[in-house]
Design a protein around this motif. Structure first.
Motif, PDB file in Angstrom:
ATOM      1  N   ASP A 393       0.778  -1.092   0.119  1.00  0.00           N
ATOM      2  CA  ASP A 393      -0.094  -0.109   0.060  1.00  0.00           C
ATOM      3  C   ASP A 393       0.843   1.149  -0.014  1.00  0.00           C
ATOM      4  N   TYR A 394       1.311   1.524  -1.170  1.00  0.00           N
ATOM      5  CA  TYR A 394       2.528   2.484  -1.098  1.00  0.00           C
ATOM      6  C   TYR A 394       2.069   4.033  -0.868  1.00  0.00           C
ATOM      7  N   THR A 395       0.685   4.056  -1.465  1.00  0.00           N
ATOM      8  CA  THR A 395       0.066   5.331  -1.402  1.00  0.00           C
ATOM      9  C   THR A 395      -0.114   5.641   0.312  1.00  0.00           C
ATOM     10  N   GLY A 396      -0.507   4.878   0.956  1.00  0.00           N
ATOM     11  CA  GLY A 396      -0.864   4.889   2.267  1.00  0.00           C
ATOM     12  C   GLY A 396       0.606   5.071   3.144  1.00  0.00           C
ATOM     13  N   ALA A 397       1.640   4.271   2.699  1.00  0.00           N
ATOM     14  CA  ALA A 397       2.782   4.267   3.249  1.00  0.00           C
ATOM     15  C   ALA A 397       3.584   5.763   3.029  1.00  0.00           C
ATOM     16  N   LEU A 398       3.153   6.124   1.867  1.00  0.00           N
ATOM     17  CA  LEU A 398       3.973   7.569   1.473  1.00  0.00           C
ATOM     18  C   LEU A 398       3.239   8.630   2.476  1.00  0.00           C
ATOM     19  N   GLU A 399       1.823   8.615   2.489  1.00  0.00           N
ATOM     20  CA  GLU A 399       1.114   9.429   3.466  1.00  0.00           C
ATOM     21  C   GLU A 399       1.587   9.426   5.138  1.00  0.00           C
ATOM     22  N   ASP A 400       1.810   8.147   5.410  1.00  0.00           N
ATOM     23  CA  ASP A 400       2.301   8.360   6.638  1.00  0.00           C
ATOM     24  C   ASP A 400       3.753   8.833   7.084  1.00  0.00           C
ATOM     25  N   LEU A 401       4.512   8.361   5.879  1.00  0.00           N
ATOM     26  CA  LEU A 401       5.529   9.337   5.998  1.00  0.00           C
ATOM     27  C   LEU A 401       5.692  10.738   6.258  1.00  0.00           C
ATOM     28  N   GLU A 402       4.676  11.271   5.214  1.00  0.00           N
ATOM     29  CA  GLU A 402       4.531  12.627   5.226  1.00  0.00           C
ATOM     30  C   GLU A 402       4.219  13.177   6.526  1.00  0.00           C
ATOM     31  N   LYS A 403       3.241  12.552   7.246  1.00  0.00           N
ATOM     32  CA  LYS A 403       2.610  13.005   8.372  1.00  0.00           C
ATOM     33  C   LYS A 403       3.737  12.699   9.463  1.00  0.00           C
ATOM     34  N   ALA A 404       4.469  11.988   9.422  1.00  0.00           N
ATOM     35  CA  ALA A 404       5.675  11.609  10.433  1.00  0.00           C
ATOM     36  C   ALA A 404       6.654  12.612  10.274  1.00  0.00           C
ATOM     37  N   LYS A 405       7.045  13.003   9.150  1.00  0.00           N
ATOM     38  CA  LYS A 405       7.861  14.183   8.597  1.00  0.00           C
ATOM     39  C   LYS A 405       7.263  15.578   9.276  1.00  0.00           C
ATOM     40  N   ASN A 406       6.160  15.841   9.193  1.00  0.00           N
ATOM     41  CA  ASN A 406       5.416  17.198   9.455  1.00  0.00           C
ATOM     42  C   ASN A 406       5.542  16.971  11.159  1.00  0.00           C
ATOM     43  N   LEU A 407       5.281  16.057  11.534  1.00  0.00           N
ATOM     44  CA  LEU A 407       5.303  15.849  13.104  1.00  0.00           C
ATOM     45  C   LEU A 407       6.598  16.283  13.778  1.00  0.00           C
ATOM     46  N   SER A 408       7.519  15.508  13.263  1.00  0.00           N
ATOM     47  CA  SER A 408       8.928  15.445  13.444  1.00  0.00           C
ATOM     48  C   SER A 408       9.431  16.864  13.361  1.00  0.00           C
ATOM     49  N   LEU A 409       9.229  17.676  12.254  1.00  0.00           N
ATOM     50  CA  LEU A 409       9.489  18.902  12.173  1.00  0.00           C
ATOM     51  C   LEU A 409       8.757  19.960  13.369  1.00  0.00           C
ATOM     52  N   SER A 410       7.756  19.831  13.303  1.00  0.00           N
ATOM     53  CA  SER A 410       7.006  20.648  14.551  1.00  0.00           C
ATOM     54  C   SER A 410       7.545  20.339  15.954  1.00  0.00           C
ATOM     55  N   ASN A 411       7.876  19.031  16.137  1.00  0.00           N
ATOM     56  CA  ASN A 411       8.539  18.765  17.466  1.00  0.00           C
ATOM     57  C   ASN A 411       9.941  18.897  17.784  1.00  0.00           C
TER      58      ASN A 411
END
Length: 512
Positions: A393-411
């Motif tokens: 599920d590469y679309t879902g995997a990419l979405e999760d990576l994007e969310k993790a990236k944004n959270l990592s930057l904010s934290n």
């Protein structure tokens, strides 16, 4: 030996005695001493312990019922003796609420019936009414200030309520009245272990064994104190002696199993936990600790089965255990106290184990539950991304990576790179390392590992997809799109039309 958990450097083996001790004491599931291992001896149902005789102080209580006037009657014309016997029978059958009703009737007729207070106190303790139990034992002492049994029982309840000083005072009073009051020594030894007075606990157990050298409970409690002193070999002797006296003592096998884990004797520990569970199939802590030990021995599936069984039997204790074990599994330094976060850590741990064992759907379900509880959990997104990638599920995997990236930057998380691969690493190992580096944010390191895989097999569409994700996280959309295009073509050539279409949709999102 190391157990590799997905996305982490792995669960390191306990490399020294001190480290092993720090870890093993978490195992009991309730701090440094387990509830099962250090259980107090309420009322000391002496009939179930053939080595002991009934306390003199309890025998003296029985006269109080006979002192009641013979013509005193309660409901339905029953006399006090009949009501008391009726209540006692219900108490012995475990019908504590109904027993309390009968003792209430006795006390309405005779407010000074010490034995009715005594058994009502025990019934209240069994039902968790600790304050009511203390009141009843205090009434026994009002009537008979020289009753060691009442002091001992009241001390036990005070210990349960966290009033350790009050408990110690009651135990002291009980022993001043009766210097051979075995139950008091046993309960005080358990409390002294909690207070880290290990030598005092050993002295109390020695006093019991001087009175009765064939009492397993004294050997068990003394073994606990010796474990805390890291005197594992002598503790083993105590546990062996307890089991020699009573080979059907589940608690003895459990305690000996913990001791063997501390010694690194994992297979022998598993054998002891097996014995404990054979004797008590509902022994939650035995399942939890056998699960941990199986992890140490590399039996992931067996570990999962044990953890699942513990969660089924006692979700509260199992979740508390997972929260204590989470720092060991995840290499984090803090123990999370918030109950919701404890549950999240337990779910992520389950997901990790399921992924490691190849059960991707179960792992996905666990991460989904964690994210339902905490939609901002970076680790859960990273780990779910890997599972989705494994499920293509590469679309879902990419979405999760994007969310993790944004959270990592904010934290503003500080991320530590994983060490580079050793000489002779296989393509599969490079791929796994790349996934792990993706999860912790070491994107350049992940690309280097994926490069190694592609040097060995340039047509690995899954690795190309993952490298594309890594380039995307570094902000290099051009290289990301190139890798994803190639992966989509390879999937199409291999007949995997669904994956090819999903990657094509992902590319559209990356293009300006």
């Amino acid at each position: 030996m190391k157990l590799q958990l997905e996305g982490k450097a792995g669960l390191a083996d306990m490399s020294s005695d001190n480290e092993r001790q720090n870890d093993i004491m978490v195992l009991a599931g309730n701090g440094r001493v387990s509830r099962e291992s250090s259980s107090l001896t309420e009322g000391l149902d002496l009939a179930s312990q053939s080595q002991l005789v009934e306390d003199k102080s309890l025998q003296s209580l029985r006269t109080s019922v006979l002192q009641t006037k013979a013509d005193s009657t309660g409901v339905e014309g029953l006399g006090v003796s009949d009501l008391f016997s009726q209540g006692l029978n219900k108490f012995n059958r475990g019908e504590y609420r109904r027993a309390i009703e009968d003792f209430n009737q006795v006390l309405r007729i005779n407010p000074d019936c010490a034995e009715a207070y005594h058994y009502r106190g025990r019934s209240r303790y069994k039902k968790g009414d600790y304050l009511g139990a203390i009141h009843d034992y205090s009434q026994v002492l009002r009537i008979n200030p020289g009753n060691a049994e009442a002091y001992s029982n009241r001390g036990l309840v005070r210990a349960e309520l966290g009033d350790r000083w009050g408990a110690m005072q009651d135990y002291k009073q009980a022993l001043e009245i009766d210097s051979k009051h075995i139950k008091t020594y046993l309960n005080r030894s358990s409390l002294r272990v909690q207070l880290e007075d290990y030598q005092g606990a050993i002295a109390d157990c020695n006093a019991v064994l001087h009175i009765n050298p064939n009492l397993p409970k004294a050997y068990l409690n003394r073994g606990l104190a010796r474990v805390e002193l890291e005197d594992y070999q002598t503790a083993m002797e105590d546990y062996n002696q307890a089991l020699k006296i009573n080979p059907n003592l589940a608690e003895g096998y459990f305690n000996r199993g913990l001791n063997r884990v501390a010694l690194g004797e994992y297979q022998d520990a598993i054998a002891d936990f097996n014995q404990a569970l054979q004797l008590n199939p509902n022994y939650t802590q035995a399942y939890l600790n056998r699960g941990y030990t199986r992890l140490q021995a590399g039996d992931n599936w067996g570990s999962l089965e044990d953890f699942d069984q513990a969660l089924h039997l006692d979700p509260v204790s199992a979740k508390a255990y997972f929260s204590q074990m989470a720092p060991i599994f995840s290499n984090e330094l803090e123990v999370v106290e918030d109950e919701t976060q404890q549950l999240i850590q337990g779910l992520i741990l389950q997901g990790n184990l399921r992924y490691e064992s190849g059960d991707y759907q179960a792992a996905l379900n666990a991460y989904n539950q964690a994210l339902n509880l905490d939609p901002n959990n970076t680790e859960a997104y990273n780990r779910r991304s890997t599972v989705r990638s494994a499920l293509r599920d590469y679309t879902g995997a990419l979405e999760d990576l994007e969310k993790a990236k944004n959270l990592s930057l904010s934290n503003e998380l500080v991320l530590q790179p994983i060490p580079v691969a050793s000489v002779g690493t296989t393509a599969k190992e490079y791929y796994q390392q790349g996934l792990e580096k993706l999860q912790i944010g070491d994107f350049q390191g992940a690309i280097e590992d994926f490069n190694q895989v592609l040097q060995m097999n340039g047509n690995d569409a899954t690795t190309l997809t993952c490298r594309g994700f890594a380039y995307r996280r570094l902000g290099d959309n051009q290289k990301a799109i190139a890798d994803l295009h190639t992966a989509a073509e390879l999937f199409h050539q291999q007949g995997d039309v669904k994956s090819s279409q999903e990657i094509a949709e992902t590319i559209k999102k990356l293009q300006p």
